[in-house]
Scaffold this motif. Sequence first.
Motif, PDB file in Angstrom:
ATOM      1  N   GLU A   1      -7.361   7.578   4.346  1.00  0.00           N
ATOM      2  CA  GLU A   1      -8.353   6.275   3.993  1.00  0.00           C
ATOM      3  C   GLU A   1      -7.920   4.937   3.897  1.00  0.00           C
ATOM      4  O   GLU A   1      -8.193   3.294   3.679  1.00  0.00           O
ATOM      5  CB  GLU A   1      -9.227   6.385   2.658  1.00  0.00           C
ATOM      6  CG  GLU A   1     -10.178   7.683   2.998  1.00  0.00           C
ATOM      7  CD  GLU A   1     -11.404   7.226   3.115  1.00  0.00           C
ATOM      8  OE1 GLU A   1     -12.120   7.508   2.862  1.00  0.00           O
ATOM      9  OE2 GLU A   1     -11.483   6.980   4.593  1.00  0.00           O
ATOM     10  N   GLN A   2      -6.519   5.184   2.843  1.00  0.00           N
ATOM     11  CA  GLN A   2      -5.636   3.546   2.276  1.00  0.00           C
ATOM     12  C   GLN A   2      -5.145   2.667   3.406  1.00  0.00           C
ATOM     13  O   GLN A   2      -4.694   1.791   3.220  1.00  0.00           O
ATOM     14  CB  GLN A   2      -5.204   3.702   1.011  1.00  0.00           C
ATOM     15  CG  GLN A   2      -6.405   4.295   0.128  1.00  0.00           C
ATOM     16  CD  GLN A   2      -5.607   4.437  -0.652  1.00  0.00           C
ATOM     17  OE1 GLN A   2      -4.804   3.813  -1.207  1.00  0.00           O
ATOM     18  NE2 GLN A   2      -6.257   5.192  -1.685  1.00  0.00           N
ATOM     19  N   PHE A   3      -5.105   3.474   4.321  1.00  0.00           N
ATOM     20  CA  PHE A   3      -3.346   3.229   5.452  1.00  0.00           C
ATOM     21  C   PHE A   3      -4.081   3.490   6.915  1.00  0.00           C
ATOM     22  O   PHE A   3      -4.319   1.896   7.301  1.00  0.00           O
ATOM     23  CB  PHE A   3      -2.174   3.854   5.573  1.00  0.00           C
ATOM     24  CG  PHE A   3      -1.245   3.288   6.183  1.00  0.00           C
ATOM     25  CD1 PHE A   3      -0.451   1.886   6.175  1.00  0.00           C
ATOM     26  CD2 PHE A   3      -0.158   4.886   6.889  1.00  0.00           C
ATOM     27  CE1 PHE A   3       0.384   1.555   7.500  1.00  0.00           C
ATOM     28  CE2 PHE A   3       0.880   4.007   8.005  1.00  0.00           C
ATOM     29  CZ  PHE A   3       0.721   3.169   7.681  1.00  0.00           C
TER      30      PHE A   3
ATOM     31  N   LEU B   1       0.963  -1.219   0.557  1.00  0.00           N
ATOM     32  CA  LEU B   1      -0.356   0.203  -0.285  1.00  0.00           C
ATOM     33  C   LEU B   1       1.075   0.889  -0.054  1.00  0.00           C
ATOM     34  O   LEU B   1       0.801   2.106  -0.582  1.00  0.00           O
ATOM     35  CB  LEU B   1      -0.924  -0.203   1.035  1.00  0.00           C
ATOM     36  CG  LEU B   1      -1.412   1.373   1.610  1.00  0.00           C
ATOM     37  CD1 LEU B   1      -2.563   1.270   0.440  1.00  0.00           C
ATOM     38  CD2 LEU B   1      -2.736   1.394   2.810  1.00  0.00           C
TER      39      LEU B   1
ATOM     40  N   HIS C   1       4.192   0.110  11.270  1.00  0.00           N
ATOM     41  CA  HIS C   1       3.536  -0.946  11.297  1.00  0.00           C
ATOM     42  C   HIS C   1       3.650  -2.335  11.157  1.00  0.00           C
ATOM     43  O   HIS C   1       2.708  -2.659  12.723  1.00  0.00           O
ATOM     44  CB  HIS C   1       2.637  -0.717   9.588  1.00  0.00           C
ATOM     45  CG  HIS C   1       1.393  -1.404   9.729  1.00  0.00           C
ATOM     46  ND1 HIS C   1       1.628  -2.532   9.239  1.00  0.00           N
ATOM     47  CD2 HIS C   1       0.171  -1.377  10.109  1.00  0.00           C
ATOM     48  CE1 HIS C   1       0.178  -3.217   9.330  1.00  0.00           C
ATOM     49  NE2 HIS C   1      -0.361  -1.795   9.654  1.00  0.00           N
TER      50      HIS C   1
ATOM     51  N   ARG D   1     -17.628   5.180  13.395  1.00  0.00           N
ATOM     52  CA  ARG D   1     -16.300   4.027  13.693  1.00  0.00           C
ATOM     53  C   ARG D   1     -15.941   4.676  14.980  1.00  0.00           C
ATOM     54  O   ARG D   1     -15.593   3.024  15.502  1.00  0.00           O
ATOM     55  CB  ARG D   1     -15.807   3.774  13.117  1.00  0.00           C
ATOM     56  CG  ARG D   1     -15.838   3.765  11.536  1.00  0.00           C
ATOM     57  CD  ARG D   1     -14.812   2.904  10.329  1.00  0.00           C
ATOM     58  NE  ARG D   1     -14.200   3.838  10.317  1.00  0.00           N
ATOM     59  CZ  ARG D   1     -14.065   4.395   9.217  1.00  0.00           C
ATOM     60  NH1 ARG D   1     -14.766   5.155   8.401  1.00  0.00           N
ATOM     61  NH2 ARG D   1     -12.811   5.752   9.185  1.00  0.00           N
TER      62      ARG D   1
ATOM     63  N   ARG E   1      -6.902   3.684   7.880  1.00  0.00           N
ATOM     64  CA  ARG E   1      -8.195   3.362   7.860  1.00  0.00           C
ATOM     65  C   ARG E   1      -8.032   1.126   8.965  1.00  0.00           C
ATOM     66  O   ARG E   1      -8.572   1.632   9.639  1.00  0.00           O
ATOM     67  CB  ARG E   1      -9.040   3.603   7.134  1.00  0.00           C
ATOM     68  CG  ARG E   1     -10.394   3.375   7.296  1.00  0.00           C
ATOM     69  CD  ARG E   1     -11.746   2.861   6.362  1.00  0.00           C
ATOM     70  NE  ARG E   1     -12.749   2.722   6.656  1.00  0.00           N
ATOM     71  CZ  ARG E   1     -14.060   2.860   6.032  1.00  0.00           C
ATOM     72  NH1 ARG E   1     -14.077   3.774   5.243  1.00  0.00           N
ATOM     73  NH2 ARG E   1     -15.114   2.135   6.427  1.00  0.00           N
ATOM     74  N   ASP E   2      -7.302   1.023   8.247  1.00  0.00           N
ATOM     75  CA  ASP E   2      -7.125  -0.057   8.748  1.00  0.00           C
ATOM     76  C   ASP E   2      -6.790  -0.752   9.695  1.00  0.00           C
ATOM     77  O   ASP E   2      -6.587  -1.710  10.007  1.00  0.00           O
ATOM     78  CB  ASP E   2      -5.878  -0.854   7.582  1.00  0.00           C
ATOM     79  CG  ASP E   2      -6.074  -1.403   6.247  1.00  0.00           C
ATOM     80  OD1 ASP E   2      -7.363  -1.104   5.949  1.00  0.00           O
ATOM     81  OD2 ASP E   2      -4.680  -0.854   5.374  1.00  0.00           O
ATOM     82  N   PHE E   3      -5.609   0.332  10.330  1.00  0.00           N
ATOM     83  CA  PHE E   3      -5.713  -0.065  12.755  1.00  0.00           C
ATOM     84  C   PHE E   3      -5.764   1.179  13.254  1.00  0.00           C
ATOM     85  O   PHE E   3      -5.694   0.576  14.156  1.00  0.00           O
ATOM     86  CB  PHE E   3      -3.534  -0.572  11.906  1.00  0.00           C
ATOM     87  CG  PHE E   3      -2.857   0.995  12.248  1.00  0.00           C
ATOM     88  CD1 PHE E   3      -2.322   1.854  12.160  1.00  0.00           C
ATOM     89  CD2 PHE E   3      -2.702   0.883  10.263  1.00  0.00           C
ATOM     90  CE1 PHE E   3      -2.733   2.909  12.165  1.00  0.00           C
ATOM     91  CE2 PHE E   3      -1.863   2.260  10.366  1.00  0.00           C
ATOM     92  CZ  PHE E   3      -1.966   3.576  11.143  1.00  0.00           C
ATOM     93  N   GLU E   4      -6.842   2.035  13.060  1.00  0.00           N
ATOM     94  CA  GLU E   4      -7.644   2.477  13.323  1.00  0.00           C
ATOM     95  C   GLU E   4      -8.035   2.545  14.537  1.00  0.00           C
ATOM     96  O   GLU E   4      -8.093   3.047  15.731  1.00  0.00           O
ATOM     97  CB  GLU E   4      -8.420   3.694  12.751  1.00  0.00           C
ATOM     98  CG  GLU E   4     -10.043   2.800  12.585  1.00  0.00           C
ATOM     99  CD  GLU E   4     -10.572   3.770  11.443  1.00  0.00           C
ATOM    100  OE1 GLU E   4     -12.387   3.566  11.772  1.00  0.00           O
ATOM    101  OE2 GLU E   4     -10.587   4.475  11.189  1.00  0.00           O
TER     102      GLU E   4
END
Length: 374
Positions: A56-58, A3, A26, A98, A60-63
């Motif tokens: 949005e693309q990074f 990504l 990460h 969320r 959000r995956d681990f928010e």
Amino acid sequence: MSLLRLPLSATPSELHPFFESFGKLHTRKLWHQLTLKLYEFFDHPLSRPFRVNVFEQFVRDFESKLNQLKLVEMGTKVSKEIDNPQSQLLFLNSILSRIDAETSQEAYVLLLANIAYAKLVYGDLEGTKTDMDTAWKTLDRLEGVDTAVNASYYKVAADYYKAKAEYAPYYKHSLLYLACVDVATDLTSEERLLRAHDLGISAFLGDTIYNFGELLMHPILDALDNTQYDWIKKLLFTFNEGNIGKFEALAPLFPQEPILEENYPFLRQKICLMALIESVFKRNANDRTMSFQTIAEETRLPVDEVEHLIMKALSLKLIRGSLDQVDQKARITWVQPRVLSRAQIGELATRLGAWIDKLGSVEQRMAPHVSAAA
């Protein structure tokens, strides 16, 4: 991470170290350090075209791993890069869906306040008020709230009341907003000037504001110095002093602010009320029975209008007391507590000194009698 490698060739070389750090942090699941690095990235001026994609693309995956207040702070900053109003609100509401309103209350309030502000900017006053009220229900229950959360709420509340031309609520919430920020560093010079100007206008036109002391001592007013609005600062001091002579001298400038000119009768009554309050304040507690003639001279009103002025002051709870219409006298027993200017504090200190001297002389006269009795 694939990504993060995708945009690398399309990004300025100055941003490459950020993407490399993102991948390492990460992988090692160092969420706090990753949050700090993301903050640096979003603050970098060259990151603006890439902020939405990275979030949005990074992110959000681990928010869910991040501090939710920090997540919302990043999200609201990123949202400012979205020009389309509907897309911006969709982005913010997506984050809101969320966020757990019970376990992350500060984050919830901060996000709601920013959504309310976006609606205000786009002219949805009803939606703004709804979100403000929802945010306040949670904020009012919280203790030890982060100043950024308070600032966001009070800012949107103040600007909402400005849009509604509700002067007293604007004045109150705007001062609360300024108490949550560093005026010198968090506001631009243009923002400081606009805020000081609007506070001045709201102080004049607010129908429940009869003490400007808190505003006069605030550094925000320095923004008016040496500008086309410096006379507004002078007028604020004039009102606080209840100085009708200075008011009349500044009145020819009112056409520069049409809303003041339109409300001249109200302002004239207000300066007369301020003059009455100041006159009572300057008197000793045992010298507050005033004739209508004295009040007329202090306020520059005809004697036959003094009774109405006193009744207005009583109804506004600016003073307490009674009227003797036969003898044409007013007995004032109480004046509304006020935030005093430095000059007024000086006058109070002088009166206190006189009272202490008087007490000392009484003590000296009494001392021989006390000694004889002993």
